[in-house]
Design an enzyme around this catalytic site. Structure first.
Site, mmCIF file in Angstrom:
data_model
loop_
_atom_site.group_PDB
_atom_site.id
_atom_site.type_symbol
_atom_site.label_atom_id
_atom_site.label_comp_id
_atom_site.label_asym_id
_atom_site.label_seq_id
_atom_site.Cartn_x
_atom_site.Cartn_y
_atom_site.Cartn_z
ATOM 1 N N ASN A 150 3.397 -2.198 1.192
ATOM 2 C CA ASN A 150 4.647 -1.666 1.249
ATOM 3 C C ASN A 150 4.744 -1.251 2.658
ATOM 4 O O ASN A 150 5.661 -0.280 3.182
ATOM 5 C CB ASN A 150 4.426 -0.090 0.796
ATOM 6 N N ILE B 95 8.227 1.320 7.051
ATOM 7 C CA ILE B 95 7.470 1.630 5.820
ATOM 8 C C ILE B 95 8.401 1.859 4.405
ATOM 9 O O ILE B 95 9.253 2.639 4.583
ATOM 10 C CB ILE B 95 6.674 3.008 6.013
ATOM 11 N N CYS B 96 8.008 1.391 3.234
ATOM 12 C CA CYS B 96 8.705 1.599 2.142
ATOM 13 C C CYS B 96 7.835 2.749 1.468
ATOM 14 O O CYS B 96 6.900 2.509 0.654
ATOM 15 C CB CYS B 96 8.467 0.373 1.251
ATOM 16 N N LEU B 97 8.334 3.981 1.455
ATOM 17 C CA LEU B 97 7.755 5.234 1.139
ATOM 18 C C LEU B 97 8.826 6.318 0.823
ATOM 19 O O LEU B 97 9.732 6.466 1.436
ATOM 20 C CB LEU B 97 6.798 5.854 2.133
#
Lengths: 334, 199
Positions: free
Chosen positions: B105, B112-114
């Site tokens: 992620n 950041i893929c959050l």
């Protein structure tokens, strides 16, 4: 003394005249319904628990055989009746508190006339008396409701009572979470300070700790704490509004969370806007302006209140200027 | 004059230092409260904690030479930056890892893929919550997270603690994570060791 007796004593006490006008939890009758729950009694009789002398064995077997998750006999009248009673109690409480606070905070000509009337009649004291009755009314009924739901879960070895409590919260009729109770507490403390009213046995506060709280004392020395800090700016709430879900925010913080200008107010928020804490949608339209709480904080945190007022006014002027600049540009067409 | 965003960031700083969560730290850069640097330590019992490192210490005292094997626990230390705007807390900060990362992620540039840094942001999240959530990304990955079970109360934690290999930011890490856990863990340990030598 058992709570059932305390509750009956309360119902037939000095406030009987007041209580005749409003509904309350049918505690005794609902308890009887639970007692005469035949489904559970039959399942209990069918438990082969007598065959074991060991206490632990008995308990375990009973637990295995008597888990009637739902009981149609009870549920039919039990939850529908409780829901009806809860919404009636919440409705009555809200309307009465609104009325009292309206009399207390009224401004302009209306306020002038009311103050003039106070010279001849002592209805200030009557207001406080009714406030006290309402606090007792809501706390006694809330406790009765919690006790009866706990009893239901115990009798049926289920979690339906707990689920019902959550349902009440989602339908915004959880009595002790009502913003009007906080308003009533603030009114009570404001009145005591201004008019030297009776000593406050219900509410206390601590505004200078890291978490500013208002504490409400319930019977049996149970404390209920209301957090008075805004979850967005993390400071003591200023010009507070309670959204329909019960969460408390400063007006400016709530407006920014709902993506509306301060001068437009929370009514302008779209129905899709969600509460920052619980993410419930459509909670801005009927938000409650906590005027009494604002007055309470204004008296006790003068410097902070002034500072926030200046900041909010500056922000409001800035926003309205930007808004009208945009409108003008749009009208002129550039 | 202090803007609402700066006031709120000062509150966050106060809170973070008054009650710091385990395994994270953060502070603003000098003279700019809108730009923060954070450090996240790899959580224990995950490939990110670096494991126990053996250090052989040789002592020579009074003509006696003895060798002592010491076990030290070194966690990975991962640095990141948080760039806030005047819209904070109504808009999330831009968060980027400075340290090299290998995670399904986390993009190559450190982004950041959050969910909470995008569409699930709420103004009640503070810096401690952001850093803790990122730290939870490292824990116990699950390539097939159930879609939004029990939102908003439960999905939040489970989505953070499980890298979502279905829509990966780093496809190589996602592939290894799903198909070759051993190699994935080795690559992570490599990154952890690099984090000790980075400036």
């Amino acid at each position: 003394m058992k709570f059932g007796e305390t509750f009956m004593e309360y119902l037939h006490g000095e406030q009987e005249g007041f209580l005749d006008k409003c509904s309350h939890v049918e505690y005794k009758r609902l308890k009887k319904v639970l007692k005469s729950c035949r489904v559970c009694r039959e399942s209990r009789d069918s438990c082969p628990s007598n065959e074991h002398d060991d206490d632990n064995g008995n308990a375990q077997l009973h637990h295995e055989f008597c888990q009637c998750e739902a009981c149609p006999l009870c549920d039919q009248m039990f939850f529908s009746e409780l829901m009806k009673e809860a919404s009636e109690i919440a409705g009555f409480f809200t309307s009465r508190v609104r009325h009292i606070l309206h009399l207390h905070i009224s401004t302009g000509m209306q306020g002038y006339l009311l103050r003039f009337r106070h010279c001849f009649t002592n209805d200030q004291q009557a207001m406080v008396q009714e406030g006290r009755m309402l606090i007792e009314y809501v706390t006694m009924n809330a406790i009765a409701m919690r006790k009866i739901l706990k009893k239901y879960d115990k009798v049926h070895s289920s979690v339906n009572g707990r689920k019902f409590k959550s349902k009440m919260q989602s339908e915004r009729i959880e009595l002790l979470q009502s913003p009007w109770l906080i308003e009533l507490g603030a009114f009570y403390m404001n009145f005591n300070e201004r008019d030297g009213g009776e000593s406050n046995k219900f509410f206390s506060y601590d505004l200078h700790s890291t978490q500013p709280v208002m504490t409400m004392m319930l019977p049996d020395s149970v404390k209920l704490e209301y957090n008075l800090s805004c979850a967005i700016c993390l400071e003591l709430v200023f010009n507070p509004y309670a959204l329909c879900c019960g969460h408390l925010f400063c007006k400016s913080c709530a407006c920014s969370a709902a993506s509306v200008m301060i001068f437009q107010g929370l009514k302008a928020a779209s129905p899709e806007s969600k509460c920052p804490v619980c993410r419930a949608a459509g909670v801005y339209g009927d938000a409650v302006h906590m005027l009494e709480l604002d007055l309470f904080l204004k008296k006790r945190c003068k410097e902070y209140w002034k500072e926030r007022l200046v900041a909010e006014r500056a922000e409001m002027v800035k926003q309205s200027k930007e808004y009208w600049d945009l409108q003008t540009k749009f009208m002129i067409g550039y | 004059m202090l803007t609402p965003a700066k006031k709120r960031l000062m509150r966050d700083f106060k809170r973070l230092h008054h009650d710091p969560p385990a395994g994270i730290s953060g502070a603003p850069y000098d003279n700019n409260i809108m730009l923060w640097h954070g450090v996240i330590f790899g959580p224990d019992d995950t490939p990110w904690d670096g494991g126990e490192q053996i250090l052989a210490l040789i002592f020579s005292a009074m003509m006696l030479t003895c060798c002592i094997r010491c076990y030290f626990k070194f966690s990975g230390t991962f640095k990141l930056t948080l760039q806030f705007t005047e819209d904070y807390p109504n808009k999330p900060p831009i968060v980027r890892f400075i340290s090299r990362m290998f995670h399904p992620n986390i993009y190559a540039d450190g982004s950041i893929c959050l969910d909470i840094l995008q569409n699930q942001w709420s103004p009640i999240y503070d810096i401690a919550a952001i850093l803790t959530s990122i730290q939870l990304l490292f824990c116990d990955p699950n390539p097939n997270p159930s879609p939004n079970a029990g939102f908003p109360f439960f999905s939040f934690q489970s989505m953070l603690s499980d890298p979502n290999a279905n829509s990966p930011a780093n496809s190589e890490a996602a592939l290894l994570f799903s198909e070759n856990k051993r190699e994935y863990n080795r690559r992570v340990r490599e990154i952890v060791e690099q984090s000790w030598t980075e400036d």
